[in-house]
Motif scaffolding. Structure first.
Motif, PDB file in Angstrom:
ATOM      1  N   PHE A  99     -19.796  75.176 -68.310  1.00  0.00           N
ATOM      2  CA  PHE A  99     -18.609  74.907 -69.114  1.00  0.00           C
ATOM      3  C   PHE A  99     -17.828  73.718 -68.588  1.00  0.00           C
ATOM      4  O   PHE A  99     -17.130  73.048 -69.355  1.00  0.00           O
ATOM      5  N   GLY A 100     -17.922  73.411 -67.290  1.00  0.00           N
ATOM      6  CA  GLY A 100     -17.277  72.218 -66.757  1.00  0.00           C
ATOM      7  C   GLY A 100     -17.901  70.952 -67.321  1.00  0.00           C
ATOM      8  O   GLY A 100     -17.206  70.022 -67.733  1.00  0.00           O
ATOM      9  N   ASN A 105     -17.804  66.501 -71.418  1.00  0.00           N
ATOM     10  CA  ASN A 105     -18.495  65.745 -72.464  1.00  0.00           C
ATOM     11  C   ASN A 105     -17.920  65.972 -73.857  1.00  0.00           C
ATOM     12  O   ASN A 105     -18.013  65.085 -74.712  1.00  0.00           O
ATOM     13  N   TYR A 106     -17.385  67.151 -74.110  1.00  0.00           N
ATOM     14  CA  TYR A 106     -16.834  67.486 -75.423  1.00  0.00           C
ATOM     15  C   TYR A 106     -15.417  68.028 -75.245  1.00  0.00           C
ATOM     16  O   TYR A 106     -15.175  69.221 -75.405  1.00  0.00           O
ATOM     17  N   PRO A 107     -14.455  67.167 -74.923  1.00  0.00           N
ATOM     18  CA  PRO A 107     -13.103  67.655 -74.599  1.00  0.00           C
ATOM     19  C   PRO A 107     -12.370  68.263 -75.796  1.00  0.00           C
ATOM     20  O   PRO A 107     -11.446  69.038 -75.606  1.00  0.00           O
ATOM     21  N   ARG A 113     -13.152  74.715 -74.312  1.00  0.00           N
ATOM     22  CA  ARG A 113     -11.851  74.864 -73.656  1.00  0.00           C
ATOM     23  C   ARG A 113     -11.565  76.330 -73.330  1.00  0.00           C
ATOM     24  O   ARG A 113     -11.076  76.654 -72.254  1.00  0.00           O
ATOM     25  N   HIS A 114     -11.875  77.194 -74.295  1.00  0.00           N
ATOM     26  CA  HIS A 114     -11.634  78.622 -74.067  1.00  0.00           C
ATOM     27  C   HIS A 114     -12.515  79.148 -72.933  1.00  0.00           C
ATOM     28  O   HIS A 114     -12.034  79.862 -72.043  1.00  0.00           O
ATOM     29  N   LEU A 119     -12.584  80.983 -66.986  1.00  0.00           N
ATOM     30  CA  LEU A 119     -13.445  81.162 -65.807  1.00  0.00           C
ATOM     31  C   LEU A 119     -12.738  81.928 -64.706  1.00  0.00           C
ATOM     32  O   LEU A 119     -13.335  82.740 -64.025  1.00  0.00           O
ATOM     33  N   GLY A 120     -11.467  81.656 -64.500  1.00  0.00           N
ATOM     34  CA  GLY A 120     -10.736  82.300 -63.429  1.00  0.00           C
ATOM     35  C   GLY A 120     -10.338  83.723 -63.738  1.00  0.00           C
ATOM     36  O   GLY A 120     -10.011  84.504 -62.861  1.00  0.00           O
TER      37      GLY A 120
END
Length: 121
Positions: A99-100, A105-107, A113-114, A119-120
């Motif tokens: 996902f990073g 690459n696809y901001p 983004r979700h 992740l945290g």
């Protein structure tokens, strides 16, 4: 397609049909298709590309030496996609990498983004 018709290569025509027929609805050309359905429609395109590559490869095996110069670029493209596939497989090894990379690459992608933001959690 014209090469396959002129040489009567059935495998090449099957590969082309597996590439073209599922791609038309997935392209949203005639009607809108959802993301999930569009992704599923692209799987047969990959199978068709593999069948077409195999058909062209068997043609090189049987043809004369003048047409073998096309084999070098084809091997180069195959090696490029193999390296890109290996890189993407590495990126799938952890959620942070996957996902990073996608978020970089696809901001503008809401899905990325979700996923990257959760992740945290």
């Amino acid at each position: 397609a014209s090469w396959a018709f002129s040489k009567r290569h059935r495998n090449a025509l099957i590969g082309l049909s597996n590439i073209i027929i599922p791609f038309v609805p997935a392209s949203n050309l005639f009607f809108l298709v959802g993301v999930t359905v569009g992704e599923r429609l692209l799987y047969p395109c990959n199978v068709g590309a593999a069948v077409l590559l195999a058909a062209v490869g068997t043609w090189f095996d049987r043809s004369n030496s003048r047409s073998r110069w096309l084999l070098i670029p084809m091997v180069g493209v195959l090696m490029t996609f193999t390296c890109l596939g290996a890189l993407r497989t590495y990126q799938w090894s952890s959620r942070e990498l996957l996902f990073g990379t996608d978020a970089e690459n696809y901001p503008q992608s809401t899905k990325n983004r979700h996923q990257f933001g959760s992740l945290g959690a």
